[in-house]
Design a protein around this motif. Structure first.
Motif, PDB file in Angstrom:
ATOM      1  N   PRO A  39      44.501  50.965  38.529  1.00  0.00           N
ATOM      2  CA  PRO A  39      44.213  49.530  38.682  1.00  0.00           C
ATOM      3  C   PRO A  39      45.376  48.739  39.280  1.00  0.00           C
ATOM      4  O   PRO A  39      45.176  47.897  40.162  1.00  0.00           O
ATOM      5  N   GLN A  40      46.594  48.995  38.820  1.00  0.00           N
ATOM      6  CA  GLN A  40      47.746  48.268  39.347  1.00  0.00           C
ATOM      7  C   GLN A  40      48.007  48.639  40.805  1.00  0.00           C
ATOM      8  O   GLN A  40      48.382  47.781  41.623  1.00  0.00           O
ATOM      9  N   LYS A  41      47.812  49.903  41.149  1.00  0.00           N
ATOM     10  CA  LYS A  41      48.013  50.314  42.537  1.00  0.00           C
ATOM     11  C   LYS A  41      47.023  49.629  43.465  1.00  0.00           C
ATOM     12  O   LYS A  41      47.374  49.234  44.578  1.00  0.00           O
ATOM     13  N   LEU A  42      45.792  49.475  43.017  1.00  0.00           N
ATOM     14  CA  LEU A  42      44.802  48.769  43.830  1.00  0.00           C
ATOM     15  C   LEU A  42      45.208  47.310  44.043  1.00  0.00           C
ATOM     16  O   LEU A  42      45.062  46.767  45.141  1.00  0.00           O
ATOM     17  N   GLU A  43      45.704  46.681  42.988  1.00  0.00           N
ATOM     18  CA  GLU A  43      46.169  45.292  43.121  1.00  0.00           C
ATOM     19  C   GLU A  43      47.336  45.207  44.093  1.00  0.00           C
ATOM     20  O   GLU A  43      47.422  44.277  44.906  1.00  0.00           O
ATOM     21  N   ASN A  44      48.243  46.173  44.017  1.00  0.00           N
ATOM     22  CA  ASN A  44      49.388  46.176  44.938  1.00  0.00           C
ATOM     23  C   ASN A  44      48.933  46.362  46.382  1.00  0.00           C
ATOM     24  O   ASN A  44      49.476  45.724  47.296  1.00  0.00           O
ATOM     25  N   LEU A  45      47.952  47.226  46.599  1.00  0.00           N
ATOM     26  CA  LEU A  45      47.435  47.440  47.953  1.00  0.00           C
ATOM     27  C   LEU A  45      46.797  46.170  48.507  1.00  0.00           C
ATOM     28  O   LEU A  45      46.978  45.832  49.679  1.00  0.00           O
ATOM     29  N   LYS A  46      46.051  45.470  47.660  1.00  0.00           N
ATOM     30  CA  LYS A  46      45.434  44.213  48.101  1.00  0.00           C
ATOM     31  C   LYS A  46      46.494  43.200  48.516  1.00  0.00           C
ATOM     32  O   LYS A  46      46.338  42.494  49.523  1.00  0.00           O
ATOM     33  N   LYS A  47      47.558  43.131  47.742  1.00  0.00           N
ATOM     34  CA  LYS A  47      48.644  42.196  48.064  1.00  0.00           C
ATOM     35  C   LYS A  47      49.305  42.577  49.382  1.00  0.00           C
ATOM     36  O   LYS A  47      49.638  41.710  50.207  1.00  0.00           O
ATOM     37  N   MET A  48      49.491  43.873  49.615  1.00  0.00           N
ATOM     38  CA  MET A  48      50.087  44.339  50.875  1.00  0.00           C
ATOM     39  C   MET A  48      49.205  44.007  52.065  1.00  0.00           C
ATOM     40  O   MET A  48      49.709  43.676  53.154  1.00  0.00           O
ATOM     41  N   ILE A  49      47.891  44.078  51.877  1.00  0.00           N
ATOM     42  CA  ILE A  49      46.969  43.710  52.960  1.00  0.00           C
ATOM     43  C   ILE A  49      47.094  42.221  53.264  1.00  0.00           C
ATOM     44  O   ILE A  49      47.153  41.814  54.424  1.00  0.00           O
ATOM     45  N   GLU A  50      47.139  41.404  52.219  1.00  0.00           N
ATOM     46  CA  GLU A  50      47.286  39.955  52.407  1.00  0.00           C
ATOM     47  C   GLU A  50      48.574  39.627  53.163  1.00  0.00           C
ATOM     48  O   GLU A  50      48.604  38.731  54.012  1.00  0.00           O
ATOM     49  N   GLU A  51      49.634  40.367  52.839  1.00  0.00           N
ATOM     50  CA  GLU A  51      50.934  40.121  53.477  1.00  0.00           C
ATOM     51  C   GLU A  51      51.097  40.891  54.788  1.00  0.00           C
ATOM     52  O   GLU A  51      52.132  40.760  55.461  1.00  0.00           O
ATOM     53  N   GLU A  52      50.067  41.703  55.128  1.00  0.00           N
ATOM     54  CA  GLU A  52      50.101  42.549  56.326  1.00  0.00           C
ATOM     55  C   GLU A  52      51.339  43.456  56.337  1.00  0.00           C
ATOM     56  O   GLU A  52      51.946  43.715  57.373  1.00  0.00           O
ATOM     57  N   ASN A  53      51.649  43.955  55.150  1.00  0.00           N
ATOM     58  CA  ASN A  53      52.793  44.845  54.972  1.00  0.00           C
ATOM     59  C   ASN A  53      52.283  46.291  55.001  1.00  0.00           C
ATOM     60  O   ASN A  53      52.170  46.969  53.982  1.00  0.00           O
ATOM     61  N   TYR A  54      51.971  46.762  56.199  1.00  0.00           N
ATOM     62  CA  TYR A  54      51.287  48.046  56.318  1.00  0.00           C
ATOM     63  C   TYR A  54      52.222  49.251  56.165  1.00  0.00           C
ATOM     64  O   TYR A  54      51.763  50.353  55.859  1.00  0.00           O
ATOM     65  N   SER A  55      53.507  49.058  56.351  1.00  0.00           N
ATOM     66  CA  SER A  55      54.443  50.162  56.119  1.00  0.00           C
ATOM     67  C   SER A  55      54.482  50.515  54.635  1.00  0.00           C
ATOM     68  O   SER A  55      54.457  51.698  54.259  1.00  0.00           O
ATOM     69  N   GLU A  56      54.528  49.491  53.761  1.00  0.00           N
ATOM     70  CA  GLU A  56      54.492  49.730  52.320  1.00  0.00           C
ATOM     71  C   GLU A  56      53.110  50.243  51.901  1.00  0.00           C
ATOM     72  O   GLU A  56      52.996  51.060  50.980  1.00  0.00           O
ATOM     73  N   TYR A  57      52.082  49.759  52.573  1.00  0.00           N
ATOM     74  CA  TYR A  57      50.719  50.222  52.315  1.00  0.00           C
ATOM     75  C   TYR A  57      50.627  51.729  52.558  1.00  0.00           C
ATOM     76  O   TYR A  57      50.027  52.466  51.766  1.00  0.00           O
ATOM     77  N   ALA A  58      51.237  52.181  53.634  1.00  0.00           N
ATOM     78  CA  ALA A  58      51.223  53.613  53.961  1.00  0.00           C
ATOM     79  C   ALA A  58      51.957  54.424  52.896  1.00  0.00           C
ATOM     80  O   ALA A  58      51.516  55.518  52.524  1.00  0.00           O
ATOM     81  N   ILE A  59      53.055  53.888  52.400  1.00  0.00           N
ATOM     82  CA  ILE A  59      53.837  54.599  51.378  1.00  0.00           C
ATOM     83  C   ILE A  59      53.024  54.752  50.088  1.00  0.00           C
ATOM     84  O   ILE A  59      52.985  55.827  49.477  1.00  0.00           O
ATOM     85  N   LEU A  60      52.354  53.666  49.691  1.00  0.00           N
ATOM     86  CA  LEU A  60      51.603  53.718  48.438  1.00  0.00           C
ATOM     87  C   LEU A  60      50.363  54.609  48.564  1.00  0.00           C
ATOM     88  O   LEU A  60      50.044  55.373  47.639  1.00  0.00           O
TER      89      LEU A  60
END
Length: 245
Positions: A39-60
């Motif tokens: 659940p927390q990882k999904l929330e973090n991914l959503k936040k990364m999408i909002e911030e367009e932080n796709y490098s961190e998205y790839a890591i997670l």
């Protein structure tokens, strides 16, 4: 059904996972940790999408892919890997368009592990009548964790804050009525994910037709009995058996 058979019936490569973890106890501990982290990882991914932080998205998503593979969730890992690659490509369009699929894959893992750990699923009953709430609860509490609401606002709060397996929903309630709850499910793209059984004493065909326009599973007409409830629960089980993540 034995615990490992629950996993195997969902095409989880238990044998490969056990060759890595060595024993069932270590494997179960790892499964529990994975389940609690999702659940927390999904929330973090959503936040990364909002911030367009796709490098961190790839890591997670890489981390989720690796954990899924280590635990035998090979098919699920394919989706995480696809998103990992798109994150590395900085392909925000693909990620935004397909994140719902990734979320569904993660929820499927949670559902499988809930069965594995023999956790009761959350079933929401929304009706302004205490008599209806208590009668339904009496019939389902042995198999489900019952969440109750006497108005639409409380029902929506439960949906926001919990993983809901199914909903018994009255159409006529204060604050927000049943149709407004259905609107919320539609707006949040949950209409086709959470089966809804409508509770109604209303014989007006137009209201029942309107309810079915939201793709509800069935209608439970008042007054109903134990057998009617059992039939509705069977319909819910069949819904999930026919669903694909």
């Amino acid at each position: 059904m034995p615990k490992l058979e629950i996993l195997k019936s969902n095409q989880i490569d238990v044998d490969a996972a056990l060759s890595l973890w060595g024993d069932i106890e270590s494997y179960s501990d790892a499964l529990k940790e994975f389940k609690e982290s999702i659940p927390q990882k999904l929330e973090n991914l959503k936040k990364m999408i909002e911030e367009e932080n796709y490098s961190e998205y790839a890591i997670l998503t890489h981390s989720m892919k690796s954990e899924a593979k280590y635990l035998g969730f090979m098919k699920h890992a394919e989706t995480f890997y696809e998103h990992e690659l798109k994150g590395k490509e900085n392909n925000g369009f693909f990620i935004k368009e397909n994140f719902k699929n990734l979320e569904n894959v993660a929820k499927n893992i949670l559902a499988i592990l809930a069965d594995y750990f023999e956790e009761k699923k959350n079933l929401l009953i929304a009706d302004d009548s205490n008599i209806i709430l208590n009668f339904l609860e009496k019939n389902i509490k042995d198999d489900y964790n019952v969440l109750k609401a006497q108005d639409g606002k409380t029902a929506i709060d439960h949906i926001k804050n919990n993983s809901i397996y199914a909903i018994f929903l009255d159409l006529n309630m204060p604050t927000y009525n049943g149709f407004e709850v259905l609107d919320y499910l539609k707006e949040t793209e949950l209409t086709n994910e959470i089966p809804v059984i409508i509770i109604t004493g209303d014989d007006e065909s137009k209201n029942i037709e309107k309810a079915f326009s939201y793709h509800v599973l069935n209608v439970l007409k008042k007054p109903f009995n134990d057998n009617n409830i059992k039939s509705s629960l069977e319909a819910i089980k069949n819904f999930y058996e026919k669903s694909n993540f």
